[in-house]
Design a protein around this motif. Structure first.
Motif, PDB file in Angstrom:
ATOM      1  N   SER A 232       0.685  -1.204   0.014  1.00 36.43           N
ATOM      2  CA  SER A 232       0.010   0.044  -0.168  1.00 36.43           C
ATOM      3  C   SER A 232       0.829   1.271   0.117  1.00 36.43           C
ATOM      4  O   SER A 232       0.223   2.019  -0.687  1.00 36.43           O
TER       5      SER A 232
ATOM      6  N   LEU B 272       2.199   1.875  -3.313  1.00 37.08           N
ATOM      7  CA  LEU B 272       1.181   2.315  -4.430  1.00 37.08           C
ATOM      8  C   LEU B 272       1.011   3.885  -4.286  1.00 37.08           C
ATOM      9  O   LEU B 272       0.843   4.587  -5.107  1.00 37.08           O
ATOM     10  N   SER B 273       0.987   4.171  -2.931  1.00 37.56           N
ATOM     11  CA  SER B 273       0.743   5.679  -2.602  1.00 37.56           C
ATOM     12  C   SER B 273       2.052   6.583  -3.076  1.00 37.56           C
ATOM     13  O   SER B 273       1.804   7.557  -3.544  1.00 37.56           O
TER      14      SER B 273
ATOM     15  N   ARG C 127       4.031   5.870  -5.629  1.00 32.90           N
ATOM     16  CA  ARG C 127       3.800   5.810  -7.076  1.00 32.90           C
ATOM     17  C   ARG C 127       2.862   6.917  -7.633  1.00 32.90           C
ATOM     18  O   ARG C 127       2.983   7.530  -8.542  1.00 32.90           O
ATOM     19  N   ASP C 128       1.825   7.069  -6.827  1.00 32.82           N
ATOM     20  CA  ASP C 128       0.622   7.997  -7.165  1.00 32.82           C
ATOM     21  C   ASP C 128       1.158   9.388  -7.078  1.00 32.82           C
ATOM     22  O   ASP C 128       0.846  10.354  -7.946  1.00 32.82           O
ATOM     23  N   GLN C 129       2.002   9.516  -5.712  1.00 34.48           N
ATOM     24  CA  GLN C 129       2.501  10.919  -5.657  1.00 34.48           C
ATOM     25  C   GLN C 129       3.745  11.244  -6.498  1.00 34.48           C
ATOM     26  O   GLN C 129       3.585  12.531  -6.915  1.00 34.48           O
TER      27      GLN C 129
ATOM     28  N   GLY D  49       5.512   9.015  -8.940  1.00 31.62           N
ATOM     29  CA  GLY D  49       5.771   8.307 -10.241  1.00 31.62           C
ATOM     30  C   GLY D  49       6.817   7.210  -9.970  1.00 31.62           C
ATOM     31  O   GLY D  49       7.239   6.895  -8.902  1.00 31.62           O
TER      32      GLY D  49
END
Ligand code: SAM
Ligand code: TMP
Ligand code: ZN
Length: 408
Positions: free
Chosen positions: A152, A155-156, A158-160, A162
């Protein structure tokens, strides 16, 4: 009594090969006035019959080990500071030389590696759950997220931020039993041509040097090229390079990439072949390791008792996490080792876990010198013996217990 457990990599059966007894948390240094009950668990090691991964039989909950007061700091050794700076420079000149690169370090601790990256103005993030050391990294200009890395978190990030060109971990990956979540996180966060690089104590060196004190709560896995190769394959990654390191008593730096993204180096093929030839994950090898551990335990206790009978003063040097395994396996307390000198502020004026040997500032070692120093930080022997030459000149002697008990 069944001593089997389930492999944290492949769900195969893990067969126990050595039991190091009831042990406390290796980094739980207690205040002398603390009367709370100490946490103990059974420290035993086994090998998975399916994937060959060597691992602990019992898992300690992560919040008990990595929390606000986690005391270990990376900057405590000049050799390690140099080691991490050299690696940061290498990354900056290679994997991080492209346009707007991004590196994530798991277990960045006090930021010893990432501060060189931050100084170079390169995008980075340290993921560090232990509060006090994470604050030290932030104070040094490192961008830190106070968190456990797992899927988790990945993923967070990567969202923020890249994808990451490099994901790096030193002396951290082997601390993490929930490897499925970690590798899924790496899979999600890694750029298509990125690398996941990690370095940890090497099973081959641990067995060759009988460095059984590398086994403690935080060291859940003892990696080898063979077991890491299997682990990578099972999680959609590929082991593409290995590099043997002398730090911390012998480590391997593994490089993983997406399948086909990189050419596997000859070093991987050679180390895999060497491990096979040695029978590294075979039962006979591991059982013989267990026999040598018991011999060291008996020899060390006999030596310390003899020195006590002769009226000699013995002091410990380096309140390492490793030392908890030794003192608690051998039943060594303040009666045999007067105190342990250590440079880490968060360990000083506390009692070592389980043994309750007092930990004092390193300067007290010379005040006055003891007759013998039991070198718990034997992995930093060259650095320590160089700086403590006056101890030898004053007639002092070092006691080492790896690869066998000897006095120098
Ligand atoms: N990398 C540093 C070094 O080599 O000196 C620190 C190593 S220290 C032995 C292990 C570090 O891993 C601790 O600072 C701990 O808080 C951190 N850690 C433990 N579990 C972690 C996780 N799931 N994600 C990120 N860091 C973790
Ligand atoms: P480590 O083996 O896990 O790196 O821990 C080394 C411990 O030894 C740590 O608590 C710091 C301490 N230490 C000293 O007291 N003096 C020294 O010169 C060095 C290198 C380490
Ligand atoms: Zn397995």
């Amino acid at each position: 009594m069944s001593t089997d457990s389930t492999c944290r990599i492949c769900t195969g059966t893990v067969a126990e090969f050595v039991d190091l007894g009831t042990q406390p948390l290796s980094d739980a240094f207690r205040l002398p006035e603390d009367t709370s009950e100490e946490f103990f668990y059974r420290l035993a090691v086994g090998v998975c019959g399916t994937c060959g991964m060597v691992q602990l039989m019992e898992e300690v909950p992560r919040e008990k080990m990595f929390h606000e007061d986690y005391p270990y700091i990376s900057q405590g050794s000049a050799v390690m500071r140099k080691h991490f700076r050299a690696l940061a420079e290498r990354f900056l000149a290679t994997e991080l030389a492209g346009t707007d690169p991004f590196v994530v370090e798991l277990g960045c601790n006090d930021g010893t590696m990432l501060r060189a990256v931050a100084d170079a103005g390169v995008r980075h993030l340290g993921v560090e759950p232990s509060g006090a050391v994470a604050d030290m990294a932030a104070a040094a200009g490192v961008r830190v997220r106070k968190d456990f890395f797992e899927e988790s978190t990945a993923l967070s990030i990567r969202d923020q931020d890249g994808p990451a060109d490099v994901i790096y971990a030193a002396n951290t990956l082997c601390h993490i039993p929930y490897m499925g979540s970690i590798l899924q996180g790496v899979e999600a966060l890694l750029a298509p041509a990125g690398v996941f690089v990690f370095e940890d104590p090497y099973l081959g060196d641990i067995i060759e040097r009988t460095s059984f004190d590398q086994i403690y709560d935080e060291h859940f896995f003892l990696f080898s090229a063979g077991s890491v190769d299997e682990m990578a394959r099972r999680h959609g990654l590929e082991l593409v390079d290995v590099e043997r390191l002398e730090v911390h008593g012998g480590e391997v730096r593994y490089t993983l990439a997406r399948p086909g993204a990189r050419t596997r180096s000859d070093a991987v093929t050679e180390l895999l072949a060497e491990e096979k030839e040695r029978g590294l994950a075979e039962r006979a090898t591991l059982d013989a390791f267990g026999d040598r551990i018991r011999a060291i335990r008996d020899d060390l206790v006999a030596l310390l008792r003899q020195l006590k009978a002769e009226g000699k003063r013995v002091v410990g040097y380096g309140a390492t996490a490793k030392s908890a395994t030794v003192t608690n396996l051998c039943g060594i307390g303040p009666d045999l080792v007067e105190f342990i000198g250590d440079t880490t502020p968060a360990k000083q004026h506390r009692l070592a876990p389980g043994s309750h040997i007092p930990v004092r500032p390193a300067a007290e070692f010379a005040n006055p010198y003891p007759d013998y120093a039991l070198l718990f930080a034997w992995n930093h022997a060259a650095e320590i013996m160089a700086k403590e030459q006056a101890f030898r000149e004053a007639g002092g002697k070092w006691i080492l217990y790896v690869p066998e008990v000897h006095v120098v």
